[in-house]
Design a protein around this motif. Structure first.
Motif, short mmCIF file in Angstrom:
data_model
loop_
_atom_site.label_atom_id
_atom_site.label_comp_id
_atom_site.label_asym_id
_atom_site.label_seq_id
_atom_site.Cartn_x
_atom_site.Cartn_y
_atom_site.Cartn_z
N HIS A 5 0.93 -1.48 -0.28
CA HIS A 5 0.14 -0.35 -0.22
C HIS A 5 0.70 0.65 0.15
O HIS A 5 0.49 2.45 -0.15
N TYR A 6 1.57 1.56 0.37
CA TYR A 6 2.76 2.33 0.99
C TYR A 6 3.62 2.71 -0.49
O TYR A 6 3.75 3.26 -1.10
N ARG A 7 4.15 1.68 -1.49
CA ARG A 7 4.75 1.32 -2.55
C ARG A 7 3.57 2.07 -3.55
O ARG A 7 3.89 2.63 -4.79
N ARG A 8 2.47 1.54 -3.41
CA ARG A 8 1.53 2.85 -4.40
C ARG A 8 1.11 4.06 -3.82
O ARG A 8 1.17 4.48 -5.11
N TYR A 9 1.39 4.28 -3.00
CA TYR A 9 1.13 5.58 -2.30
C TYR A 9 2.65 6.35 -3.20
O TYR A 9 2.15 7.31 -3.31
N TYR A 10 3.73 6.35 -2.67
CA TYR A 10 4.87 6.89 -3.27
C TYR A 10 4.93 6.99 -4.52
O TYR A 10 5.67 7.75 -5.38
N PHE A 11 4.60 5.55 -5.89
CA PHE A 11 4.43 6.01 -6.81
C PHE A 11 2.98 6.88 -7.30
O PHE A 11 3.43 7.85 -8.61
N ILE A 12 2.32 7.39 -6.69
CA ILE A 12 0.89 8.12 -7.07
C ILE A 12 1.65 9.81 -6.63
O ILE A 12 2.05 10.21 -7.04
N PHE A 13 2.46 9.25 -5.20
CA PHE A 13 2.68 10.53 -4.63
C PHE A 13 4.01 11.20 -5.72
O PHE A 13 3.90 12.69 -5.50
N SER A 14 5.04 10.90 -6.53
CA SER A 14 6.16 10.56 -6.90
C SER A 14 5.09 11.53 -8.38
O SER A 14 5.21 12.55 -8.89
N VAL A 15 3.93 11.21 -8.94
CA VAL A 15 3.37 11.34 -10.49
C VAL A 15 2.72 12.73 -10.40
O VAL A 15 2.91 13.75 -11.06
N LYS A 16 2.12 12.89 -9.06
CA LYS A 16 1.69 14.05 -8.67
C LYS A 16 2.81 15.28 -8.48
O LYS A 16 2.68 16.37 -8.79
N ASN A 17 3.62 14.68 -7.94
CA ASN A 17 5.22 16.01 -7.72
C ASN A 17 5.54 15.95 -8.97
O ASN A 17 6.04 17.41 -8.63
N ALA A 18 5.50 15.52 -9.91
CA ALA A 18 6.44 15.81 -10.90
C ALA A 18 5.24 16.56 -12.18
O ALA A 18 5.84 17.44 -12.97
N ARG A 77 8.37 30.55 -8.11
CA ARG A 77 8.12 30.73 -6.90
C ARG A 77 6.99 29.94 -6.70
O ARG A 77 6.39 29.49 -6.15
N LEU A 78 5.50 31.54 -7.13
CA LEU A 78 4.34 30.30 -7.17
C LEU A 78 4.70 29.04 -7.60
O LEU A 78 3.78 28.34 -6.28
N THR A 79 4.58 28.09 -8.87
CA THR A 79 4.38 27.29 -8.59
C THR A 79 5.40 26.43 -8.06
O THR A 79 5.04 25.50 -7.69
N GLN A 80 6.44 26.17 -7.64
CA GLN A 80 7.22 25.55 -7.04
C GLN A 80 6.36 25.46 -5.45
O GLN A 80 6.35 24.36 -4.90
N ILE A 81 6.16 26.60 -4.62
CA ILE A 81 5.75 26.93 -3.62
C ILE A 81 3.98 26.13 -4.33
O ILE A 81 3.56 25.34 -2.63
N SER A 82 3.76 26.21 -4.91
CA SER A 82 1.70 25.60 -4.84
C SER A 82 2.43 23.85 -4.69
O SER A 82 1.60 23.15 -4.74
N SER A 83 3.48 23.67 -5.90
CA SER A 83 4.31 22.33 -5.93
C SER A 83 4.51 21.90 -4.81
O SER A 83 4.08 21.20 -4.34
N GLU A 84 5.10 23.03 -3.12
CA GLU A 84 5.45 22.46 -2.52
C GLU A 84 3.92 21.89 -1.42
O GLU A 84 4.05 21.02 -1.00
N ALA A 85 3.33 22.85 -1.88
CA ALA A 85 1.71 22.98 -0.87
C ALA A 85 1.60 21.44 -1.23
O ALA A 85 0.74 20.92 -0.30
N THR A 86 1.72 21.23 -2.39
CA THR A 86 0.44 20.03 -3.01
C THR A 86 0.90 19.10 -2.73
O THR A 86 0.28 17.60 -1.81
N THR A 87 2.47 18.90 -2.67
CA THR A 87 2.94 17.52 -1.69
C THR A 87 2.94 17.93 -0.23
O THR A 87 2.50 16.95 0.23
N THR A 88 2.77 18.68 0.15
CA THR A 88 2.55 18.37 1.72
C THR A 88 0.53 18.24 2.23
O THR A 88 0.44 17.57 3.07
N PHE A 89 0.12 18.64 1.51
CA PHE A 89 -1.06 18.60 0.87
C PHE A 89 -1.80 16.47 1.10
O PHE A 89 -2.59 16.51 1.26
N THR A 90 -0.42 16.07 -0.19
CA THR A 90 -0.65 14.58 -0.07
C THR A 90 -0.42 13.72 0.36
O THR A 90 -0.90 13.16 1.78
#
Length: 550
Positions: A227-240, A277-290
């Motif tokens: 389950h964690y492996r599946r999560y990290y794959f989804i997280f990586s896609v979402k982060n990229a 910077r906006l997209t980077q911080i938004s991406s960071e916020a998205t990662t945090t939200f994930t």
């Protein structure tokens, strides 16, 4: 639920987000001043105010100061998230300590340990991510406004293109939401299997069930990892995705600006910095939200515990502080316990009813009955820990529930399992003692009465011998140590709850003879399924079929 400290830190995260925005946005003008100072752009194309220095040294100094200020802003961001996480965990564990120990009969010890070791840290990560999200969202919102101020058309186009990510992000979030409960389930299953295997290890070995139990635990851990492996794959896609989309957006806006809007180069560069910077911080916020979404299930579980503890506190009867006269009476040795038509129900299930007795100094009450007949429940009523559902139980003419807090200083209790602490023999004997000063003579006298003095003298360090989980004492010796601790308190009320369960018949008889001289000065209540104590009983209560009290 969060508490005032955590709430205040959340507010500070918002202020830190504003500070980070000030640091980020200042780079627009600092960078322009630097380009002007090294003669890469004419002054007419900059957005600098008249007071801003145009020479090289001030421009370099401003650039260096920006680097330190931005680093300090990021330091504050990390510190606030970390300290908020730790304070939240401390508060929740303190709350769990109180709730679990006060409601131990209602909740599973395995569940308590699981919440303490896993759910609270998991919920702490949610608070960490929430603090981080507040900070980054504040910064991103202000950068968004600045971007519209610098280049409204380009910013509108950029946001429209970023909106294309909403649908795939929504699908990915749904998959993450499914992963959270599954991870928690397998984690609980693995820890439960391990705990039960340790607790019932002898049983499992007798029946040859160790391999099956190991396999069951391994299966839960494997599923947990999957389950964690599946999560990290989804997280990586979402982060990229945002990073890839950001490059395409910058390319498209560059084409649009050069071909159609004719935005000045310096202004466009400033916008690109803000947008990146906006997209980077938004991406960071998205990662945090994930991460936050993944841990949210544990946070909701912990909040359920919080609500349960609040309800338990509301249902708990308000304790009434006993007056000083109660303590004075007990110190003088005056103790009268009177039960009149006493009854207790768990819900609608009757445990016992119509139990009556009167106890005064010198009385020995022996309580007997089958398992589940309410013997231990009767003790909780006597101690004021529960209230009867019918009848009355009074101590010195006051309700037992009103004097329980004072009575505890005058009680000696020995249960079926000896309660020993990691520490020395002396520390175990003095644990819970109401008086700060206890003499050596008193300690050895209590050990003599409990038939344990010879054993303790034979230890290498005597009273200073350290006891541990696999202690040098046998089960019966541990029980006698608990008896000595109870006698050392010089109690007015002695409670022996199956206290001789782990003693052989000869030791039990010897212990009875050593305690016999103490009974005339005490009120003694003995819960036992053995008949050894019947010969010293002045009162007896039989719980269960055909119950009777005298």
């Amino acid at each position: 639920f969060l508490g005032p400290q955590v709430s205040l830190l959340m507010l500070k995260s918002c202020l830190a987000g504003f500070f980070l925005f000030v640091a980020e946005s200042s780079f627009v003008w600092i960078f322009q001043g630097f380009l002007l100072a090294i003669h890469l752009v004419p002054e007419s194309e900059t957005l600098l105010p008249p007071w801003y220095p145009r020479t090289l040294v001030p421009a370099l100094a401003a650039l260096a100061i920006f680097g330190f200020v931005r680093a300090f802003a990021n330091l504050i961001k990390s510190y606030l998230a970390g300290i908020t996480h730790e304070i939240f965990i401390m508060q929740q564990r303190m709350r769990l300590f109180s709730y679990a120990l006060e409601n131990a009969g209602r909740i599973s010890s395995h569940e308590v340990l699981h919440v303490f070791s896993e759910r609270i840290p998991q919920a702490g990560m949610v608070v960490n991510f929430l603090s981080h999200l507040i900070l980054t969202s504040t910064t991103a919102g202000l950068l968004l406004l600045l971007g519209f101020r610098l280049a409204p058309i380009e910013m509108s186009v950029g946001l429209a293109l970023l909106a294309l990510l909403l649908l795939p992000m929504r699908v990915l979030n749904k998959w993450i939401d499914e992963s959270g409960p599954a991870i928690v389930k397998e984690s609980q299953s693995a820890s439960r299997t391990l705990l039960q295997g340790l607790r019932h290890n002898f049983f499992l070995k007798i029946y040859g069930l160790i391999p099956q139990t190991v396999d069951r635990g391994h299966t839960s851990l494997y599923l947990y990892q999957q389950h964690y492996r599946r999560y990290y794959f989804i997280f990586s896609v979402k982060n990229a995705l945002p990073a890839a989309m950001g490059v395409l957006i910058i390319a498209f806006i560059s084409f649009l600006s050069v071909r159609y809007t004719q935005t000045p180069g310096v202004k466009l560069m400033s916008f690109f910095y803000i947008f990146l910077r906006l997209t980077q911080i938004s991406s960071e916020a998205t990662t945090t939200f994930t991460h936050l979404r993944l841990q949210a299930f544990g946070f909701r579980q912990l909040f359920g515990w919080y609500e349960a503890s609040i309800m338990a506190e509301q249902e708990k009867p308000k304790s009434i502080a006993p007056d000083q006269s109660v303590r004075e009476e007990l110190e003088a040795g005056r103790l009268r316990i009177e039960a009149s038509n006493l009854g207790f129900h768990y819900g609608k299930v009757p445990i016992f009813q119509d139990v009556s007795f009167v106890l005064e100094r010198g009385d020995v009450l022996v309580v007997q009955g089958e398992s589940g007949s309410g013997k231990s429940t009767l003790l909780t009523l006597l101690l004021g820990l529960n209230s009867p559902t019918s009848g009355r139980l009074c101590i010195n003419s006051r309700e037992a529930s009103e004097v329980g807090s004072v009575l505890s200083d005058f009680i000696g209790y020995v249960g079926p399992e000896p309660y020993l602490l990691p520490g020395t023999v002396r520390e175990n004997l003095l644990y819970g003692h109401p008086n700060a000063q206890v003499s050596e003579v008193e300690i050895w006298l209590a050990l003599e009465k409990a038939q344990l003095a010879g054993v303790i003298r034979g230890l290498p360090q005597g009273l200073e011998e350290s006891l541990h989980e696999l202690t040098q004492l046998s089960t019966g010796q541990k029980q006698r140590l608990a008896i000595a601790r109870a006698l050392l308190r010089r109690p007015k009320l002695l409670l022996l709850d199956e206290a001789s369960a782990n003693l052989d018949q000869a030791t039990e008889r010897s212990l009875l003879e050593s305690l016999r001289p103490l009974f005339p000065d005490l009120v003694t209540v003995i819960v036992s399924h053995k008949e050894t104590f019947n010969e010293i009983a002045t009162r007896q209560v039989f719980l269960g079929p055909g119950q009777k009290g005298a």
